[in-house]
Design an enzyme around this catalytic site. Structure first.
Site, PDB file in Angstrom:
ATOM      1  N   CYS B 167      61.483   2.058  66.118  1.00  0.00           N
ATOM      2  CA  CYS B 167      60.366   3.004  65.918  1.00  0.00           C
ATOM      3  C   CYS B 167      59.333   2.506  64.916  1.00  0.00           C
ATOM      4  O   CYS B 167      58.255   3.099  64.803  1.00  0.00           O
ATOM      5  CB  CYS B 167      60.907   4.351  65.477  1.00  0.00           C
ATOM      6  SG  CYS B 167      62.351   4.860  66.415  1.00  0.00           S
ATOM      7  N   HIS B 305      56.176  10.982  60.555  1.00  0.00           N
ATOM      8  CA  HIS B 305      56.963  10.401  61.652  1.00  0.00           C
ATOM      9  C   HIS B 305      57.488  11.538  62.534  1.00  0.00           C
ATOM     10  O   HIS B 305      57.333  11.504  63.745  1.00  0.00           O
ATOM     11  CB  HIS B 305      58.099   9.559  61.100  1.00  0.00           C
ATOM     12  CG  HIS B 305      58.843   8.784  62.146  1.00  0.00           C
ATOM     13  ND1 HIS B 305      58.231   7.896  62.991  1.00  0.00           N
ATOM     14  CD2 HIS B 305      60.164   8.773  62.492  1.00  0.00           C
ATOM     15  CE1 HIS B 305      59.121   7.366  63.816  1.00  0.00           C
ATOM     16  NE2 HIS B 305      60.303   7.883  63.545  1.00  0.00           N
ATOM     17  N   HIS B 339      58.056  10.615  71.510  1.00  0.00           N
ATOM     18  CA  HIS B 339      58.226   9.441  70.649  1.00  0.00           C
ATOM     19  C   HIS B 339      58.018   8.189  71.507  1.00  0.00           C
ATOM     20  O   HIS B 339      58.895   7.827  72.290  1.00  0.00           O
ATOM     21  CB  HIS B 339      59.631   9.475  70.052  1.00  0.00           C
ATOM     22  CG  HIS B 339      59.862   8.479  68.969  1.00  0.00           C
ATOM     23  ND1 HIS B 339      59.138   7.317  68.841  1.00  0.00           N
ATOM     24  CD2 HIS B 339      60.756   8.482  67.953  1.00  0.00           C
ATOM     25  CE1 HIS B 339      59.579   6.648  67.797  1.00  0.00           C
ATOM     26  NE2 HIS B 339      60.553   7.336  67.238  1.00  0.00           N
TER      27      HIS B 339
END
Lengths: 85, 415
Positions: B167, B305, B339
Site C-alpha cells: 500500500c 490512509h 483501496h
C-alpha cells in the site's frame, strides 16, 4: 504444407499477430517492420503450434539468422524435411 | 545539495474517473466508484467480500503492438498515466532521453493476470501446454514491469526505482523520486504506481477478515473510513503518476507548477508485518514535518490512509491527533474508490492536488456516525470551500512500512 500454403499462413500471422503492414517476401524484418528478438521467440512459438510439435533447441537457435519472410519459409521447409512424420 | 522539487504534471486512472473534470465531479457529487466484484471464474465464488473499486470505463490507449508486447494490464495503466504526464509537461524529447529524467514507479506484485496464465501450465496434463508460457511473460508480470515499460515506451535512460511495498508502493515511489531530484541525482522523475484488477489481493484481505462484507448489496456504501459501521477495506484498481522537477529549471522553461513536494517521511515499524503501529506512524508524520521544516499547525489538510479497517483507522486517528491535534481537515479518500493498493498514494496525492487547485476539500464518503475513538479529529463531513496551502498524504503498508508526503499548493510555489 507446400510453400504457397506456408507463405499464406506466415503472412497472416505476421499481419494479424505482429501488425505487419504490406509485408514483402524480401523485406528486412527488423529494419522494415521493427521485428526484434522478442518477436522472434514469439514467432517460433507460433511456428511450433502450426507444425504441431516442439522444436529442438538447436533448431530454434538456427532461426536467429532469419532476416526475411523468405528466410522464414526456408527455415520451416527445412524443419519439415527433418521431421518427415 | 538540496533543491526544491515541484509537481508539473499529473494523471490518474481511478474508479471515480480518469479525466480531472470527472474525478472532481465525483468528489463534489459524492459519487462512489465501488461496484460489485467482477467474476474471475475461479476465486470470486469463495470470497465473502463482493465489492471492488472498479475502473469500468473504456480507455483509449492508442498503443501499438511494439509498445504492448511486453505489457500486462498493469503496465497499460502505468504507461497511460506516464504518457499523460509527459504530454502535459511539455518536456523536450532531448531531455526525456538525456538520462536526467528517471522513473520511480511500481505495483504491488506486477501483473497477477499474466502470472495466473503462467500458473495454468502447472495444472495442465498436456506437454504441449508448456509452450503456453510466453517468452515475454516475465517481462509482462515482473514486479518492475510498470517502470521499465515506461522507460521503454518513451526512451527514458535515467534511473529506475521500483519500490514494491504494497500500500505504500506509490507513496514511496514519489518520496524516493523527490529525494532523487532534491539531492541532485536526477533533474526530473516520473513517479507513481498502478495495480490491476486482481482477486488474489481480495482473497488475502478477505481471509484476514479485513475486507468489507456487510455492504455487498450496496457497494457504494463501503468502505466507511472512521464510521462506526465500517467493516473493512475494499480492494480497487487504478494508477497515478506525477512528474517531479527541480524548481528552477521548471520555472525557467515556464512549466505549470501544480504543487511542491516539501517533505517526505518514511520508516518501518520494525516488528509485526500486519498490525498498525502507533509509534511507527507517529514517527513517520514527524519525520515528514522535520524534512519540510514546518510546524504541525502549518498543515491544513490530511489525506488519511483510512482503509476502514477496525483498528487501522483508530491507530491512524490517534497518530493524527498526537501530531496535529484537531486543526487540519481530515478526509479518507478511499471512501470514494476503495483501496487501489500500489496506486493509492499517487492517486490520493493527485486528488489532493485537484482539490487544492479547485479550492475545496471533499468529505469522507459514508461517514455518517464517527467512531468515538476517531472523533477527536476535524473530519470533513461536507464539501468544504477552503484554501489549502499545505497537505499531508499518509499511507501505511503491510510489512510495517509507513510514509507521509507533504505538498504545498502550486500557487505558493516560488514564494
Amino acid at each position: 504444407m507446400n510453400r504457397d500454403e506456408l507463405q499464406e499462413k506466415i503472412i497472416t500471422i505476421l499481419e494479424d499477430d505482429f501488425e505487419f503492414a504490406n509485408p514483402g517476401l524480401t523485406d528486412n524484418l527488423r529494419d522494415d517492420h521493427g521485428f526484434d528478438s522478442i518477436d522472434a521467440i514469439e514467432l517460433l512459438a507460433k511456428i511450433e503450434t502450426m507444425l504441431g510439435f516442439q522444436l529442438a533447441r538447436a533448431e530454434k537457435e538456427k532461426a536467429m539468422s532469419i532476416r526475411t519472410i523468405n528466410d522464414i519459409l526456408d527455415y520451416i521447409e527445412a524443419i519439415q524435411a527433418a521431421h518427415p512424420s | 545539495m538540496k533543491r526544491r522539487v515541484v509537481i508539473t504534471a499529473c494523471s490518474a486512472i481511478t474508479p471515480i474517473g480518469y479525466k480531472p473534470s470527472d474525478i472532481i465531479d465525483s468528489l463534489l457529487q459524492g459519487r462512489s466508484g465501488v461496484k460489485p466484484l467482477r467474476d474471475d471464474g475461479l476465486l470470486t465464488q469463495h470470497i465473502h467480500s463482493r465489492v471492488f473499486g472498479t475502473v469500468d470505463y473504456p480507455i483509449d490507449y492508442g498503443f501499438t503492438r511494439k509498445d504492448t508486447k511486453t505489457m500486462g494490464p498493469v503496465a497499460f495503466y502505468a504507461c497511460q498515466v506516464a504518457k499523460d504526464v509527459l504530454a502535459a509537461s511539455g518536456l523536450e524529447q532531448e531531455f526525456i532521453t538525456s538520462g536526467r529524467l528517471g522513473v520511480s514507479f511500481s505495483s504491488t506484485h506486477g501483473s497477477p493476470t499474466v502470472q495466473r496464465n503462467i500458473y495454468k501450465t502447472f495444472f495442465s496434463k498436456l506437454p504441449s501446454e508448456f509452450s503456453s508460457i510466453g517468452a515475454v511473460d516475465y517481462l509482462k508480470s515482473m514486479v518492475h514491469t510498470t517502470a521499465v515499460n515506461i522507460t521503454r515506451m518513451f526512451g527514458i535512460t535515467g534511473r529506475v526505482i521500483a519500490s514494491s511495498t504494497a500500500c505504500t508502493t506509490s507513496s514511496q515511489s514519489i518520496g524516493f523520486g523527490y529525494e532523487m531530484v532534491k539531492y541532485g541525482m536526477q533533474d526530473a522523475m516520473i513517479c507513481g504506481g498502478a495495480d490491476e484488477y486482481d482477486t488474489t489481493t481480495v482473497a488475502v484481505f478477505d481471509n484476514l477478515l479485513a475486507c468489507s462484507v456487510a455492504y455487498n448489496d450496496r457497494p457504494e456504501c463501503t468502505p466507511r473510513p472512521f464510521d462506526i459501521k465500517r467493516d473493512g477495506l475494499v480492494v480497487g484498481e487504478g494508477a497515478g503518476a506525477v512528474l517531479l522537477e527541480e524548481y528552477e529549471s521548471a520555472k525557467r522553461r515556464g512549466a505549470t507548477i501544480l504543487g511542491e513536494v516539501i517533505g517526505f517521511g518514511c520508516n518501518n515499524n520494525g516488528g509485526d508485518l500486519i498490525l498498525p503501529n502507533l509509534d511507527g506512524i507517529t514517527t513517520t508524520l514527524r519525520l515528514a514535518l522535520k524534512d519540510a521544516d514546518i510546524r504541525p499547525e502549518d498543515v491544513d489538510f490530511v489525506s488519511a490512509h483510512a482503509t476502514a479497517t477496525k483498528m487501522g483507522d483508530v491507530i491512524e486517528a490517534q497518530a493524527i491527533d498526537a501530531v496535529y491535534g484537531d486543526k487540519p481537515l481530515v478526509t479518507g479518500l478511499k471512501s470514494y474508490m476503495g483501496h487501489t493498493m500500489g496506486a493509492c498514494g499517487a492517486i490520493e496525492m493527485i486528488l489532493t492536488l485537484y482539490m487544492m487547485e479547485q479550492g475545496f476539500i471533499a468529505p469522507t464518503l459514508n461517514l455518517e456516525s464517527v467512531d468515538e475513538r476517531c472523533s477527536m479529529l476535524n473530519h470533513v463531513r461536507n464539501i468544504t470551500r477552503t484554501e489549502t496551502k499545505i497537505a499531508a498524504i499518509q499511507n501505511f503498508a503491510f510489512g510495517g512500512v509507513n510514509t507521509c508526503l507533504l505538498i504545498a499548493n502550486g500557487r505558493n510555489a516560488g514564494v
